[in-house]
Scaffold this active site. Structure first.
Site, PDB file in Angstrom:
ATOM      1  N   SER A 166       0.842  -1.189   0.000  1.00  0.00           N
ATOM      2  CA  SER A 166       0.000   0.000   0.000  1.00  0.00           C
ATOM      3  C   SER A 166       0.876   1.237   0.000  1.00  0.00           C
ATOM      4  O   SER A 166       2.037   1.188   0.440  1.00  0.00           O
ATOM      5  CB  SER A 166      -0.886   0.007   1.244  1.00  0.00           C
ATOM      6  OG  SER A 166      -1.499   1.260   1.442  1.00  0.00           O
ATOM      7  N   TYR A 192       0.019  -0.223  10.831  1.00  0.00           N
ATOM      8  CA  TYR A 192      -0.341  -0.591   9.465  1.00  0.00           C
ATOM      9  C   TYR A 192       0.799  -0.266   8.505  1.00  0.00           C
ATOM     10  O   TYR A 192       1.177  -1.081   7.651  1.00  0.00           O
ATOM     11  CB  TYR A 192      -1.611   0.147   9.056  1.00  0.00           C
ATOM     12  CG  TYR A 192      -2.046  -0.102   7.634  1.00  0.00           C
ATOM     13  CD1 TYR A 192      -2.511  -1.353   7.227  1.00  0.00           C
ATOM     14  CD2 TYR A 192      -1.978   0.908   6.674  1.00  0.00           C
ATOM     15  CE1 TYR A 192      -2.916  -1.584   5.917  1.00  0.00           C
ATOM     16  CE2 TYR A 192      -2.384   0.687   5.362  1.00  0.00           C
ATOM     17  CZ  TYR A 192      -2.846  -0.556   4.992  1.00  0.00           C
ATOM     18  OH  TYR A 192      -3.236  -0.786   3.693  1.00  0.00           O
TER      19      TYR A 192
END
Length: 334
Positions: A166, A192
């Protein structure tokens, strides 16, 4: 490791998974797609199966996954069905059992797409081994699965492993001194980001090990896709504040800003898994169905949602020394 720079693939931000796989025949090929019964993974399974591949989807809840994939099976010609096998990315014994089942018949594995993931868990949560949950799910489980399946990847004599990362890798490098948040305050987004950096570094280290045996690895940023369920832990007001959903809560679709549909979001992982343009290449981070340029870390603010539409990978995520350190740490953690 190939050069981290675009190759002018002919595709772009609005390209779909169907676009990038057009004309490619996967008959006789086998693919495994984690997270393959929802969101980006499901679109990936759909197009791989339609191109003729045998596709296996690991799932904790086999019946739920089979139901989610039923219409894909119904739409595929020649009686090819997507297979769902039990596996839990947070259960080491389950991963080993899945790999052993696959390896038992000696079949080669041509494509492994590590697409499953979780994002922004609001509270610090640990797996059974004591590791922080986002790192354990997004990286460690896939690390274990990939390394256990290694003989089948080598047997393919030209396999590709795709890790879904990501732009969130910009949020944090790997904090090797405290990966599991034992001594520093827990942050959903820092956690994350660390796990997404791990996905990229894993591709770098895996490609270095696999190149001589025909196993090439890639990491991808699919874009920001708001209808996959990944954002379920995000605070309710955040998507509107970031401009990624409309007033009625529906997703904003604007590929130029990286805001995509699921079939657009799946394009880059399908491209990395199947494109002849990438033959002989690997160890790179890709987005918009092309290899990304390297972005200076001063070019985009490291905060969730900032930098939408700005293409590029930050240097900390493709650092070879960090990739080798992560590999050693991951082996120790398992």
């Amino acid at each position: 490791m190939s050069a981290q720079s675009p190759i002018d693939s002919g595709f772009g931000a609005a390209s779909t998974a169907d676009d990038v796989i057009a004309g490619i025949d996967l008959s006789g090929k086998t693919a495994i797609v984690t997270g393959g019964y929802s969101g980006l993974g499901r679109e990936t399974v759909r197009v791989l199966a339609a191109a003729g591949a045998r596709v296996i989807v690991p799932a904790r809840d086999v019946e739920r996954a089979q139901a989610a994939l039923a219409d894909i099976d119904a739409g595929i010609n020649a009686g090819i069905a997507v297979e769902v096998w039990p596996m839990d990315l947070l259960d080491p014994a389950s991963i080993d059992a899945f790999a052993a089942r696959f390896l038992a018949d000696g079949a080669p594995l041509h494509i492994l797409i590590n697409s499953a993931g979780i994002m922004a868990l609001p509270e610090l949560t640990r797996d059974a081994r004591g590791h922080e949950m986002q790192f354990a799910t997004n990286h460690l489980g896939h690390f274990q699965l990939t390394t256990r399946l290694w003989p089948a990847l080598v047997a393919a004599k030209g396999a590709r492993v795709v890790s879904v990362s990501s732009m969130g890798h910009r949020l944090s490098p790997i904090v090797f001194d405290d990966i599991d948040f034992e001594r520093r305050p827990y942050s959903p987004w820092t956690s994350y980001g660390q796990s997404k950096t791990a996905n990229v570094l894993f591709a770098v280290a895996l490609d270095a090990r696999g190149q001589a045996e025909g196993v090439r690895a890639f990491a991808v940023h699919p874009g920001t896709i708001m209808d996959t369920g990944l954002a379920k832990h995000m605070p309710a007001e955040m998507p509107k504040r970031l401009g990624v959903v409309n007033a009625d809560g529906s997703p904003v679709i604007d590929p130029a800003r990286g805001l995509k549909t699921a079939v657009q979001g799946a394009a880059t992982q399908v491209w990395c898994a199947t494109s002849p343009a990438l033959d002989g290449m690997g160890g790179v981070y890709c987005e918009n169905a092309d290899i990304s340029p390297v972005m200076a870390e001063s070019d985009a603010a490291p905060a969730a949602g900032d930098g939408l539409g700005k293409v590029g990978v930050w240097p900390h995520a493709i650092d070879r020394d960090a990739a080798e350190r992560l590999w050693a740490v991951s082996e120790a953690m398992l």
